[in-house]
Design a protein around this motif. Structure first.
Motif, PDB file in Angstrom:
ATOM      1  N   VAL A  37      -4.788  -0.933   3.979  1.00 42.79           N
ATOM      2  CA  VAL A  37      -4.487  -0.956   5.413  1.00 42.79           C
ATOM      3  C   VAL A  37      -3.045  -0.510   5.608  1.00 42.79           C
ATOM      4  CG1 VAL A  37      -4.245  -2.361   7.487  1.00 42.79           C
ATOM      5  CG2 VAL A  37      -6.136  -2.805   5.903  1.00 42.79           C
ATOM      6  N   PHE A  38      -2.862   0.588   6.330  1.00 42.17           N
ATOM      7  CA  PHE A  38      -1.534   1.035   6.738  1.00 42.17           C
ATOM      8  C   PHE A  38      -1.366   0.648   8.203  1.00 42.17           C
ATOM      9  CE2 PHE A  38      -2.451   3.883   3.183  1.00 42.17           C
ATOM     10  CZ  PHE A  38      -1.268   3.793   2.461  1.00 42.17           C
ATOM     11  N   GLY A  39      -0.349  -0.167   8.494  1.00 44.95           N
ATOM     12  CA  GLY A  39      -0.192  -0.747   9.813  1.00 44.95           C
ATOM     13  C   GLY A  39      -0.130   0.255  10.947  1.00 44.95           C
ATOM     14  N   LEU A  66      -1.790  -3.935   1.571  1.00 42.42           N
ATOM     15  CA  LEU A  66      -1.440  -4.063   2.982  1.00 42.42           C
ATOM     16  C   LEU A  66      -0.029  -3.515   3.184  1.00 42.42           C
ATOM     17  CD1 LEU A  66      -2.720  -7.712   3.617  1.00 42.42           C
ATOM     18  CD2 LEU A  66      -3.894  -5.569   4.181  1.00 42.42           C
ATOM     19  N   ASP A  67       0.076  -2.414   3.923  1.00 46.66           N
ATOM     20  CA  ASP A  67       1.368  -1.774   4.146  1.00 46.66           C
ATOM     21  C   ASP A  67       1.774  -2.005   5.601  1.00 46.66           C
ATOM     22  OD1 ASP A  67       3.654  -0.305   3.757  1.00 46.66           O
ATOM     23  OD2 ASP A  67       2.681   1.634   3.958  1.00 46.66           O
ATOM     24  N   GLU A  68       2.714  -2.928   5.826  1.00 40.71           N
ATOM     25  CA  GLU A  68       3.207  -3.288   7.153  1.00 40.71           C
ATOM     26  C   GLU A  68       2.056  -3.643   8.108  1.00 40.71           C
ATOM     27  OE1 GLU A  68       6.261  -3.722   7.722  1.00 40.71           O
ATOM     28  OE2 GLU A  68       7.405  -2.494   6.339  1.00 40.71           O
ATOM     29  N   PRO A  69       1.183  -4.572   7.726  1.00 42.20           N
ATOM     30  CA  PRO A  69       0.005  -4.840   8.568  1.00 42.20           C
ATOM     31  C   PRO A  69       0.325  -5.546   9.876  1.00 42.20           C
ATOM     32  CG  PRO A  69       0.126  -6.446   6.796  1.00 42.20           C
ATOM     33  CD  PRO A  69       1.212  -5.428   6.534  1.00 42.20           C
ATOM     34  N   LEU A  83      -1.383  -6.992  -2.518  1.00 41.13           N
ATOM     35  CA  LEU A  83      -0.007  -6.498  -2.572  1.00 41.13           C
ATOM     36  C   LEU A  83       0.396  -6.177  -1.146  1.00 41.13           C
ATOM     37  CD1 LEU A  83       2.330  -5.804  -4.490  1.00 41.13           C
ATOM     38  CD2 LEU A  83       1.494  -3.459  -4.554  1.00 41.13           C
ATOM     39  N   LEU A  84       1.395  -6.906  -0.646  1.00 41.12           N
ATOM     40  CA  LEU A  84       1.778  -6.848   0.755  1.00 41.12           C
ATOM     41  C   LEU A  84       3.186  -6.281   0.914  1.00 41.12           C
ATOM     42  CD1 LEU A  84       1.576  -7.811   3.805  1.00 41.12           C
ATOM     43  CD2 LEU A  84       2.493 -10.000   2.981  1.00 41.12           C
ATOM     44  N   THR A  85       3.317  -5.166   1.634  1.00 38.68           N
ATOM     45  CA  THR A  85       4.649  -4.679   1.993  1.00 38.68           C
ATOM     46  C   THR A  85       4.884  -5.025   3.455  1.00 38.68           C
ATOM     47  OG1 THR A  85       4.175  -2.463   2.866  1.00 38.68           O
ATOM     48  CG2 THR A  85       4.220  -2.700   0.483  1.00 38.68           C
ATOM     49  N   THR A  86       6.066  -5.520   3.763  1.00 36.61           N
ATOM     50  CA  THR A  86       6.353  -5.947   5.129  1.00 36.61           C
ATOM     51  C   THR A  86       7.844  -6.082   5.348  1.00 36.61           C
ATOM     52  OG1 THR A  86       5.904  -7.674   6.782  1.00 36.61           O
ATOM     53  CG2 THR A  86       6.173  -8.400   4.505  1.00 36.61           C
TER      54      THR A  86
END
Length: 325
Positions: A102-104, A180-183, A211-214
């Motif tokens: 998922v790209f936010g 999850l990229d900036e969800p 793996l969560l980027t935020t």
């Protein structure tokens, strides 16, 4: 068991050098001059099966580039990447079957058709069995509060609804790993709560690795026990969140509310930072004093009505980590 393994990963991009002056546009067409931009620079880390790991850093740090290499969208310049034993770029189809992404700011849903039709199309693309598709849909739609929008075109949804719908779509085929990229970027508080609860529940129930980027440190605090911090393509920190707090969040605060107003006073190993009505705030170094020691010392002199221990803000801790490098 290691689910994601990254070893000495490097990604470089060629940036054309723009000519200036007369006929610059024409000369740019035929010029091969370029500079090299290293977006990811020799990073190594691994993620165990079932972990939720926060992957954080400033804009341009290399987070999204790393996610794209893990998902098979980009080919590494050098180094090795495996996702559940598969090399993502070389085995893109096999990798796609075991990951959800998922790209936010981007959606995998079809903009002009009802949400349920997007899900039916994804069912065919991923060849999801009827029973699995129905079970997951029946489970995820109420968990994410999507009942009211399931028959709406995606373009009519709010951002929060669309992100929740995207996360549901990413999990329909029961992937082992969720990127999850900036969800939660731009998502309202209520939708964030649904997302936090949903991700935690799926991780507990199915053991999904996340793996969560935020940039939202609230996401990290709610979901992650471990963080990987990256800056300018370099790995800065890899460890549990509590250790990072202990190392870089050394200043804590204590708020004390008294039964009646009292004058300002000093406490050993603490500093009075604020005074307002019956309340006073003290800051202290976690290695020099404990909250109970301060409360006992103050309570021996003044009648205390209420207390609050205030831990350092995660954003402030990350800022101090950057400043220490």
């Amino acid at each position: 068991m290691i689910m994601i393994e990254v070893s000495h990963l490097v990604k470089e991009f060629k940036i054309p050098v723009q000519k200036k002056g007369r006929f610059a546009a024409v000369r740019n067409l035929f010029s091969s001059e370029h500079t090299i931009k290293r977006a990811v620079d020799d990073i190594t880390f691994s993620v165990d099966d079932g972990e939720i790991v926060g992957f954080i850093g400033k804009n341009g740090a290399g987070k999204s580039t790393t996610i794209k290499m893990l998902s098979g969208i980009l080919q590494p310049t050098s180094g090795n990447v495996t996702v559940d034993g598969i090399k993502p770029f070389e085995q893109r189809m096999e990798n796609a079957k075991q990951i959800g992404v998922v790209f936010g700011q981007k959606t995998q849903l079809w903009w002009d058709v009802p949400l349920i039709e997007s899900y039916r199309l994804l069912k065919e693309i991923y060849k999801i069995e009827d029973g699995t598709y129905r079970k997951n849909l029946d489970r995820y739609i109420p968990m994410l509060d999507l009942e009211e929008v399931i028959n709406k075109p995606v373009r009519q949804m709010s951002l929060g609804q669309r992100v929740k719908a995207d996360i549901c779509a990413a999990l329909l085929h029961d992937p082992k790993i969720l990127f999850l990229d900036e969800p939660t970027i731009g998502v309202d508080v209520v939708s964030k709560k649904y997302l936090h609860d949903f991700i935690s529940e799926i991780n507990r129930e199915k053991g999904t690795t996340v793996l969560l980027t935020t940039h939202d440190m609230g996401d990290i605090e709610k979901l992650c026990s471990r963080v990987v911090v990256i800056d300018s393509g370099h790995l800065m920190y890899d460890g549990d969140l509590e250790s990072m707090v202990q190392k870089f969040g050394v200043i804590r605060s204590l708020m004390i509310e008294f039964d009646e107003p009292v004058g300002d006073f000093q406490v050993e190993n603490a500093k009075l930072t604020r005074s307002e009505g019956n309340r006073k705030w003290f800051s202290f170094h976690r290695s020099e004093a404990t909250p109970m020691e301060l409360i006992r010392s103050i309570g021996d002199k003044y009648p205390v009505h209420d207390i609050e221990i205030i831990e350092p803000d995660i954003e402030e801790i990350v800022r101090k980590l950057y400043e220490s490098k």
